[in-house]
Design an enzyme around this catalytic site. Structure first.
Site, mmCIF file in Angstrom:
data_model
loop_
_atom_site.group_PDB
_atom_site.id
_atom_site.type_symbol
_atom_site.label_atom_id
_atom_site.label_comp_id
_atom_site.label_asym_id
_atom_site.label_seq_id
_atom_site.Cartn_x
_atom_site.Cartn_y
_atom_site.Cartn_z
ATOM 1 N N HIS A 254 2.412 1.550 3.653
ATOM 2 C CA HIS A 254 3.208 1.805 4.854
ATOM 3 C C HIS A 254 2.477 1.289 6.104
ATOM 4 C CE1 HIS A 254 5.997 4.284 7.395
ATOM 5 N NE2 HIS A 254 4.948 4.270 8.208
ATOM 6 N N GLU A 255 1.248 1.755 6.283
ATOM 7 C CA GLU A 255 0.494 1.339 7.473
ATOM 8 C C GLU A 255 0.186 -0.158 7.400
ATOM 9 O OE1 GLU A 255 0.620 3.389 9.747
ATOM 10 O OE2 GLU A 255 0.963 5.255 8.627
ATOM 11 N N HIS A 258 3.007 -2.011 8.958
ATOM 12 C CA HIS A 258 2.848 -2.045 10.424
ATOM 13 C C HIS A 258 1.831 -3.121 10.808
ATOM 14 C CE1 HIS A 258 5.179 1.421 11.672
ATOM 15 N NE2 HIS A 258 4.507 2.266 10.905
ATOM 16 N N GLU A 284 8.916 0.564 12.273
ATOM 17 C CA GLU A 284 9.063 1.372 11.056
ATOM 18 C C GLU A 284 9.838 0.611 9.983
ATOM 19 O OE1 GLU A 284 7.533 4.054 10.226
ATOM 20 O OE2 GLU A 284 6.592 4.332 12.180
#
Lengths: 491, 491
Positions: A254-255, A258, A284
């Site tokens: 997830h990160e 980003h 997101e």
């Protein structure tokens, strides 16, 4: 503008440090220092000089003389200027110091399960935000003003509609899943998983995604996050849980999503304030696209489950890729948002959205938050937190004053599904590529379509250029229905 | 003044980050950001407003109205103001960016053993410093101007005398040691020592010394250092070598000594620019006092060798405290300053002192540094570096522009010996205390005598208050003669 960008870079580093291991006792003085530098940055962005320059640049004919980047810079700067000019500098500084201290207070309150200890901070932060809304001018509702900060142009009206559409299709889907006799086996996810091996596998996957470790680093923090200090220093954190095989891993992916966004903004924006994601929703969309569409796909685990097994020898020998895929996609109403499955995740977001609207549009008393929170969890998900640490205190966002941020996560899911629909037409053999460990074609496509632009285009411009239509809820619903129909063998 | 202090705190954090693991590719933009903030700090310290305030405070009778702290603040600030006003702001900024980049360049040059690659940086840094000296005004010699930065009031004349006295007693002592047949056994120091265990033992000793881990942290860096960001956030680094049992340990104790100083400055100085060590010489006296007088003492190992053995099971079982003590105090001319024994260490310092004087007082060409360096090592220590990485490139100081700093280390040894002479009278059973693992009485005494004052007293005021006389070389010589007489059983 360069100076503002540079100060923000340095402040970003200070925040990163506070969250990854700054000594507890130093936080008080550090918060004051952060207040001083934020204050200076704020003053630069609201100075008389800035006002004069913006006025001169907005004289008839002037903007046309500028290149695309400069035009957009002027536009964004003017928007910031207008907004910031309305806040008295002392008020801004006080607020920065407050939120900086509140983050530490939240951490302690969560650790000790002490919501009342956190209430005074929350009350002050909400009062500040109410005041900000008043100064900025409330839009259709006070909460609309906050929404606009994170997703420019978004309204509660549109969000109510989008969330209504989601709910209308996802709640019945969740019910069909609950009634399905074909539950995935998740027994292999139980056990103790060496933290060091978790860390190494996380790094392996980040490398596969094309995350550049010479322009970033991976650390640990209580709440995982990504922060782009500059485009060549984009850091991510995760949180290794010894009894959870996938929590840190999906957090990292997830990160990492980003971070791919921030690392791949085009070079010519590097020293400008446009060198960041265009909105929280688009940001997101990238993190959740990588985490879910890629990281929770069958193709991904066809390729990477054998790798994973080598990191945890003997622990996963009996599991097939199909079983693993089904296991990590089990749908189960739960208490913790960042541990939720792809489907019920959106219900967590809607709860926070509703509560935030109550706080700002209906004057909900913060002291009543645990009660409201617990009731809504019971209603929407059928679960009740045993304590506030796993309830209202679970997320850091409110401690940082980020009211209006949560909807970005579901917006991200919707943006991601809509973009993936296009990506699958652009890369017809995408699943085969992922199944062969070739994640870079997708990264390149996203760089071309989204990442490179940074803040050069607005969120609506991006989604409309990429998909030739505005944001829709249907792509996400279609995607989830298809995915779970197969996993749960629904009719 | 508070704002300056706060910006310095933040800059300190950025430097700490650069040295402990900031991603390589981000350094370029980070250096520019550091330049911007340093520049702003510099402007604050040289502003017209600052000048006017200082003039007003220096009107007859005004200073007398202030308390001791404010008086000293005005004095120090005026000194900084006078010095900084002479440097054009652009020049200052350029220099900050240069040294920030030069540190990375040095690291790379050292890694690749590429002195020529580092020369362009060194030339520029020296040129800047020559220009600074010109602007500040040369004292007796140009190098005197640099010395004064780190040890206010110190001159080459006095340093020549002190170093002359040291040399006169230490070189014969080194010769007697070289001729002694009673060499300590060091065989038990060879081997491979688990890095993780080294880290844990380092932390154990820091705890014993009274280092407050809630107001600091221990990390790794290529070159160990301590940095007091604020008095409640004093960080140290060390460097674990797998084939060296004691390098990281003594490095940690050394930096721990610096940290005790900064952590124990009195609270009322916390938000002022006086909240730091009074000079580099006094600072080094504390690091070297803990590293050597305590950490390399017999009493210390009587107590801590059994602990050490538990961290490295099976590796040190046969060694007695006496043997260990003798082994870690072996005197051996060597190439690397930070690995040198207490005696020859001072010869390393004198070499750097002589070279720095040549650079600034005799225009030595930086390209000739390796040759001069190697010749001096051969002359003074009888050893020649096999390459520049273990020669002229071994220390980071020059990359940071810290010319005039090295003498502080030997000054520190002298200050420490002179202070310890007093401490032993104040705590007559000091060795028994240390031997029983009670290190805190010494820490308390040093806090009372030195630490609490921060920059409130000048170095000369401190040593004269503590010992009732100015700095002498004789205490260090006496200490070393006594110590080695026993270890080498000299006549």
């Amino acid at each position: 503008m360069t100076q503002i960008k540079q100060y923000e870079e340095i402040l970003g580093l200070v925040y990163w440090d506070m969250r990854t291991g700054a000594p507890r006792k130093g936080i008080g003085l550090r918060s004051e220092a952060v207040g001083a530098l934020s204050s200076e940055t704020f003053k630069l962005s609201t100075s008389e000089e800035m006002g004069e320059l913006l006025r001169a640049l907005n004289e008839p004919g002037e903007l046309a003389k500028l290149g695309e980047i400069d035009r957009r810079l002027v536009e964004e700067t003017a928007k910031e200027y207008e907004r910031n000019r309305k806040i008295p500098p002392d008020m801004h500084r006080e607020y920065v110091v407050l939120t900086s201290q509140a983050e530490s207070a939240w951490e302690e309150a969560k650790e000790k399960n002490d919501f009342p200890g956190f209430v005074p901070y929350l009350e002050k932060i909400i009062a500040f935000n109410r005041k900000f809304i008043e100064l900025w001018g409330a839009k259709a509702t006070p909460y609309d003003t906050l929404l606009d900060m994170y997703e420019p142009g978004l309204t509660t009206e549109e969000l109510d509609r989008l969330f209504g559409e989601l709910r209308a299709r996802l709640v019945p889907l969740a019910e069909r899943i609950a009634n399905s006799p074909n539950k995935p086996d998740t027994s292999f996810l139980a056990g103790t998983f060496d933290k060091d091996a978790q860390n190494k596998f996380s790094k392996h996957i980040l490398n596969e995604m094309g995350y550049d470790f010479e322009a970033g680093r991976l650390d640990e923090s209580a709440h995982p996050f990504a922060t782009g200090l500059n485009k060549n220093d984009v850091r991510i954190t995760t949180n290794y849980l010894p009894d959870d095989l996938t929590f840190a891993l999906f957090g990292t992916i997830h990160e990492g999503g980003h971070a791919l966004y921030e690392q791949n903004i085009r070079e010519e924006l590097a020293e400008t304030t446009l060198c960041t994601g265009t909105s929280m929703g688009i940001h997101e969309s990238q993190s959740r696209l990588w985490e879910n569409t890629v990281g929770r796909s069958k193709a991904f685990w066809d390729r990477y489950l054998p790798d994973l097994k080598t990191y945890f020898p003997g622990q996963l020998d009996e599991v097939s890729a199909e079983e693993f895929y089904r296991g990590i996609n089990v749908v189960e109403p739960s208490l913790i948002r960042i541990k939720a499955d792809e489907l019920t995740y959106n219900l967590h977001i809607m709860i926070r959205y509703e509560i935030e609207k109550m706080l700002f549009n209906e004057q909900l008393d913060p002291r009543d938050l645990p009660e409201v929170w617990n009731r809504k969890y019971e209603e929407a998900l059928g679960v009740t937190p045993a304590n506030d640490a796993e309830g209202v205190l679970q997320d850091v966002h409110w401690a940082g004053g980020a009211f209006g941020y949560f909807p970005s996560y579901s917006l991200g899911n919707m943006y991601a599904a809509q973009m993936m629909d296009v990506a699958r037409r652009a890369i017809p053999d995408l699943d085969e590529q992922i199944g062969a460990g070739r994640l870079l074609p997708l990264k390149e496509w996203l760089t071309e379509q989204v990442y490179q632009y940074g803040k050069l285009q607005r969120p609506s411009e991006i989604i409309e250029r990429v998909s030739e239509q505005p944001l829709q809820s249907s792509y996400l619903c279609d995607y989830l229905e298809n995915k779970y129909r197969e996993i749960y063998r629904l009719e």
